[in-house]
Design a protein around this motif. Structure first.
Motif, PDB file in Angstrom:
ATOM      1  N   GLY A 274      16.044   0.090 -16.200  1.00  0.00           N
ATOM      2  CA  GLY A 274      16.440  -0.836 -15.414  1.00  0.00           C
ATOM      3  C   GLY A 274      15.727  -1.451 -14.537  1.00  0.00           C
ATOM      4  O   GLY A 274      15.949  -2.551 -13.566  1.00  0.00           O
ATOM      5  N   VAL A 275      14.214  -1.315 -14.602  1.00  0.00           N
ATOM      6  CA  VAL A 275      13.193  -2.045 -13.971  1.00  0.00           C
ATOM      7  C   VAL A 275      12.541  -2.980 -15.003  1.00  0.00           C
ATOM      8  O   VAL A 275      12.295  -4.130 -14.761  1.00  0.00           O
ATOM      9  N   GLY A 276      11.951  -2.407 -16.071  1.00  0.00           N
ATOM     10  CA  GLY A 276      11.282  -3.276 -17.120  1.00  0.00           C
ATOM     11  C   GLY A 276       9.925  -3.519 -16.686  1.00  0.00           C
ATOM     12  O   GLY A 276       9.362  -3.267 -15.546  1.00  0.00           O
ATOM     13  N   PHE A 277       9.277  -4.332 -17.601  1.00  0.00           N
ATOM     14  CA  PHE A 277       7.742  -4.756 -17.270  1.00  0.00           C
ATOM     15  C   PHE A 277       7.891  -6.372 -16.823  1.00  0.00           C
ATOM     16  O   PHE A 277       8.920  -7.081 -17.180  1.00  0.00           O
ATOM     17  N   VAL A 278       7.009  -6.602 -15.910  1.00  0.00           N
ATOM     18  CA  VAL A 278       6.878  -7.870 -15.449  1.00  0.00           C
ATOM     19  C   VAL A 278       6.673  -8.904 -16.480  1.00  0.00           C
ATOM     20  O   VAL A 278       5.926  -8.608 -17.617  1.00  0.00           O
ATOM     21  N   ASP A 279       7.554 -10.210 -16.493  1.00  0.00           N
ATOM     22  CA  ASP A 279       7.362 -11.255 -17.588  1.00  0.00           C
ATOM     23  C   ASP A 279       7.327 -12.308 -16.820  1.00  0.00           C
ATOM     24  O   ASP A 279       7.162 -12.876 -15.483  1.00  0.00           O
ATOM     25  N   GLY A 280       7.756 -13.675 -17.784  1.00  0.00           N
ATOM     26  CA  GLY A 280       7.668 -14.906 -17.241  1.00  0.00           C
ATOM     27  C   GLY A 280       8.892 -14.868 -16.382  1.00  0.00           C
ATOM     28  O   GLY A 280       9.169 -16.097 -15.445  1.00  0.00           O
ATOM     29  N   GLU A 281       9.986 -14.250 -16.388  1.00  0.00           N
ATOM     30  CA  GLU A 281      11.406 -14.417 -15.612  1.00  0.00           C
ATOM     31  C   GLU A 281      10.909 -13.492 -14.181  1.00  0.00           C
ATOM     32  O   GLU A 281      12.104 -13.994 -13.461  1.00  0.00           O
ATOM     33  N   THR A 282      10.005 -12.716 -14.153  1.00  0.00           N
ATOM     34  CA  THR A 282       9.863 -12.242 -12.896  1.00  0.00           C
ATOM     35  C   THR A 282       9.355 -13.061 -11.704  1.00  0.00           C
ATOM     36  O   THR A 282       8.587 -13.825 -11.888  1.00  0.00           O
ATOM     37  N   PRO A 283      10.211 -13.022 -10.618  1.00  0.00           N
ATOM     38  CA  PRO A 283       9.844 -14.115  -9.359  1.00  0.00           C
ATOM     39  C   PRO A 283       8.291 -13.814  -9.304  1.00  0.00           C
ATOM     40  O   PRO A 283       7.675 -12.923  -9.402  1.00  0.00           O
ATOM     41  N   ASN A 284       7.518 -15.192  -8.832  1.00  0.00           N
ATOM     42  CA  ASN A 284       6.318 -15.095  -8.451  1.00  0.00           C
ATOM     43  C   ASN A 284       6.160 -14.402  -7.219  1.00  0.00           C
ATOM     44  O   ASN A 284       5.000 -13.636  -6.880  1.00  0.00           O
ATOM     45  N   THR A 285       7.123 -14.277  -6.261  1.00  0.00           N
ATOM     46  CA  THR A 285       7.047 -13.464  -5.161  1.00  0.00           C
ATOM     47  C   THR A 285       8.197 -12.741  -5.051  1.00  0.00           C
ATOM     48  O   THR A 285       9.287 -13.462  -5.046  1.00  0.00           O
ATOM     49  N   VAL A 286       8.299 -11.525  -4.400  1.00  0.00           N
ATOM     50  CA  VAL A 286       9.361 -10.562  -4.366  1.00  0.00           C
ATOM     51  C   VAL A 286       9.300 -10.154  -2.679  1.00  0.00           C
ATOM     52  O   VAL A 286       7.898  -9.734  -2.510  1.00  0.00           O
ATOM     53  N   ALA A 287      10.187 -10.006  -2.048  1.00  0.00           N
ATOM     54  CA  ALA A 287      10.107  -9.214  -0.575  1.00  0.00           C
ATOM     55  C   ALA A 287      11.100  -8.176  -0.512  1.00  0.00           C
ATOM     56  O   ALA A 287      12.394  -8.232  -0.943  1.00  0.00           O
ATOM     57  N   PHE A 288      10.525  -7.101  -0.033  1.00  0.00           N
ATOM     58  CA  PHE A 288      11.608  -5.899   0.348  1.00  0.00           C
ATOM     59  C   PHE A 288      11.512  -5.851   1.804  1.00  0.00           C
ATOM     60  O   PHE A 288      10.609  -5.450   2.505  1.00  0.00           O
ATOM     61  N   GLU A 289      12.772  -6.356   2.083  1.00  0.00           N
ATOM     62  CA  GLU A 289      12.867  -6.565   3.636  1.00  0.00           C
ATOM     63  C   GLU A 289      13.504  -5.260   4.332  1.00  0.00           C
ATOM     64  O   GLU A 289      14.541  -4.622   3.922  1.00  0.00           O
ATOM     65  N   ILE A 290      13.045  -4.743   5.224  1.00  0.00           N
ATOM     66  CA  ILE A 290      13.105  -3.393   6.026  1.00  0.00           C
ATOM     67  C   ILE A 290      13.448  -3.673   7.518  1.00  0.00           C
ATOM     68  O   ILE A 290      12.361  -4.181   7.982  1.00  0.00           O
ATOM     69  N   ASP A 291      14.652  -3.218   7.909  1.00  0.00           N
ATOM     70  CA  ASP A 291      14.868  -3.469   9.461  1.00  0.00           C
ATOM     71  C   ASP A 291      14.311  -2.193  10.347  1.00  0.00           C
ATOM     72  O   ASP A 291      13.541  -2.361  11.129  1.00  0.00           O
ATOM     73  N   ARG A 292      14.513  -0.993   9.567  1.00  0.00           N
ATOM     74  CA  ARG A 292      13.766   0.158  10.425  1.00  0.00           C
ATOM     75  C   ARG A 292      13.664   1.444   9.475  1.00  0.00           C
ATOM     76  O   ARG A 292      14.575   1.400   8.446  1.00  0.00           O
ATOM     77  N   ILE A 293      12.816   2.192   9.684  1.00  0.00           N
ATOM     78  CA  ILE A 293      12.770   3.524   9.112  1.00  0.00           C
ATOM     79  C   ILE A 293      12.768   4.479  10.314  1.00  0.00           C
ATOM     80  O   ILE A 293      12.078   4.530  11.251  1.00  0.00           O
ATOM     81  N   SER A 294      13.798   5.603  10.004  1.00  0.00           N
ATOM     82  CA  SER A 294      13.912   6.709  11.288  1.00  0.00           C
ATOM     83  C   SER A 294      13.966   7.951  10.756  1.00  0.00           C
ATOM     84  O   SER A 294      14.314   8.032   9.433  1.00  0.00           O
ATOM     85  N   ALA A 295      13.831   9.202  11.311  1.00  0.00           N
ATOM     86  CA  ALA A 295      13.834  10.333  10.880  1.00  0.00           C
ATOM     87  C   ALA A 295      14.399  11.193  12.154  1.00  0.00           C
ATOM     88  O   ALA A 295      14.175  10.849  13.340  1.00  0.00           O
ATOM     89  N   TYR A 296      15.244  12.372  11.762  1.00  0.00           N
ATOM     90  CA  TYR A 296      15.979  12.924  12.769  1.00  0.00           C
ATOM     91  C   TYR A 296      15.806  14.324  12.238  1.00  0.00           C
ATOM     92  O   TYR A 296      15.692  14.874  11.251  1.00  0.00           O
ATOM     93  N   GLN A 297      15.832  15.191  13.598  1.00  0.00           N
ATOM     94  CA  GLN A 297      15.753  16.772  13.349  1.00  0.00           C
ATOM     95  C   GLN A 297      17.089  17.274  13.668  1.00  0.00           C
ATOM     96  O   GLN A 297      18.000  16.821  14.325  1.00  0.00           O
ATOM     97  N   ILE A 298      17.508  18.427  12.739  1.00  0.00           N
ATOM     98  CA  ILE A 298      18.947  18.925  13.110  1.00  0.00           C
ATOM     99  C   ILE A 298      18.836  19.674  14.659  1.00  0.00           C
ATOM    100  O   ILE A 298      17.925  20.455  14.797  1.00  0.00           O
ATOM    101  N   ASP A 299      19.803  19.510  15.414  1.00  0.00           N
ATOM    102  CA  ASP A 299      19.735  20.006  16.683  1.00  0.00           C
ATOM    103  C   ASP A 299      20.452  21.294  16.737  1.00  0.00           C
ATOM    104  O   ASP A 299      21.678  21.458  16.601  1.00  0.00           O
ATOM    105  N   GLN A 300      19.786  22.343  16.940  1.00  0.00           N
ATOM    106  CA  GLN A 300      20.121  23.609  16.790  1.00  0.00           C
ATOM    107  C   GLN A 300      20.733  24.283  18.238  1.00  0.00           C
ATOM    108  O   GLN A 300      21.192  25.429  18.270  1.00  0.00           O
ATOM    109  N   ARG A 301      20.588  23.534  19.241  1.00  0.00           N
ATOM    110  CA  ARG A 301      21.128  23.876  20.442  1.00  0.00           C
ATOM    111  C   ARG A 301      22.670  24.020  20.477  1.00  0.00           C
ATOM    112  O   ARG A 301      23.090  23.317  20.055  1.00  0.00           O
TER     113      ARG A 301
END
Length: 325
Positions: free
Chosen positions: A298-325
């Motif tokens: 479902g990805v394939g190889f880049v070709d003439g139809e591939t956009p010249n510019t692609v943007a992966f937009e990310i608002d945030r990345i977070s991590a949490y630990q399980i609160d055992q209290r």
């Protein structure tokens, strides 16, 4: 873990409020998720297709957060390449012969090279290429066709793009890991948010989210592990359809517990699997935009139809630990 507030509830009621749409959303310092508790075997399963489930409330506290109000390389949280060990010192990532090592995955048939402003390719002089753009609290990892004048110095890769990893700064055993992002599409487009063991071994691997660029709205969540007796690598996961994934921000997350791994979209559990043997070490986070794949459908190889510019937009990345209290 010890069950808390265990309840039996129909699937449609077993959700927390979704956080979707174009709006930017803050990551709370504390979070509660509903996660499955009923028995499961080694095979993963879709939660929505299973009818009634037993859930528990899992309290969490935040341990990592980047909402990208500054360039990602300014914070010290991220490095722009796959991390190496003592045999591959940091300086070797800056440029020179062989410096494409750890800046792409050739086994996957990727056609990009991951760059950053100080990277020089075959040269030892930084090329000043920056695939990371920050605007209004959103990070864009941008892939674009390699300029013809730089094709040779960048090892003849078709695209330049970006990767960020926390191996040098943050890893964690168990907890909840989440990205809020838009998933780009197009032939050869392969965005991902995933996790690897901090000790450098493979597998284990948790693919929190991978986009199939040729199939808009299709994303994949997968667990990979190794059978110790045979050495064979096993994988189990599912595709999910999120029709507006490329145009609206959604939360994609994974809850890693001692006994199970649960995947979430907009903080609703969508699949789970018993935690395989071998998930013993803390894991670090990776976010990247690859271009081209021979082993990922479902990805394939880049070709003439591939956009010249692609943007992966990310608002945030977070991590949490399980609160055992």
């Amino acid at each position: 873990m010890t069950p808390r507030a265990v309840i039996v509830i129909a699937w449609l009621a077993a959700t927390t409020p979704a956080l979707a749409g174009d709006e930017l959303a803050a990551a709370p310092a504390a979070l509660s998720l509903l996660a499955t508790t009923d028995p499961l075997d080694q095979s993963c399963r879709r939660i929505a297709a299973a009818g009634m489930r037993t859930f528990e409330t899992v309290p969490l506290y935040r341990t990592f957060h980047d909402d990208f109000d500054q360039h990602p390389l300014a914070s010290g949280r991220w490095v722009p390449h796959y991390a190496g060990g003592a045999s591959w010192p940091e300086a070797n990532y800056w440029g020179g012969a062989g410096s494409d090592f750890k800046r792409k995955d050739a086994w996957n048939g990727e056609q990009q090279i991951y760059v950053d402003p100080r990277y020089g390719g075959r040269s030892t002089t930084p090329l000043g290429l920056d695939p990371f753009k920050v605007r209004d609290g959103v990070l864009s990892i941008e892939a674009r066709r390699t300029p013809a004048a730089l094709k040779d110095v960048l090892f003849d890769n078709e695209f330049i793009s970006g990767i960020l990893t926390t191996q040098a700064s943050f890893s964690q055993k168990y907890g909840y890991f989440e990205i809020r992002a838009k998933i780009p599409v197009g032939t050869g487009v392969w965005p991902a948010f995933w996790m690897l063991a901090n000790d450098g071994g493979w597998p284990p691997e948790i693919d929190v989210m991978e986009g199939r660029g040729q199939r808009p709205g299709d994303l994949v969540m997968t667990t990979h592990w190794r059978i110790r007796q045979s050495g064979r690598v096993e994988s189990c996961g599912f595709d999910f359809v999120q029709p507006d994934a490329s145009t609206a921000f959604h939360d994609y997350g994974v809850l890693w517990e001692r006994d199970r791994i649960v995947y979430f979209i907009d903080r609703k559990p969508v699949s789970d699997i018993r935690t395989p043997i071998g998930f013993d070490d803390p894991m670090y986070m990776i976010v990247n935009l690859a271009m081209g794949a021979k082993n990922f459908q479902g990805v394939g190889f880049v070709d003439g139809e591939t956009p010249n510019t692609v943007a992966f937009e990310i608002d945030r990345i977070s991590a949490y630990q399980i609160d055992q209290r």
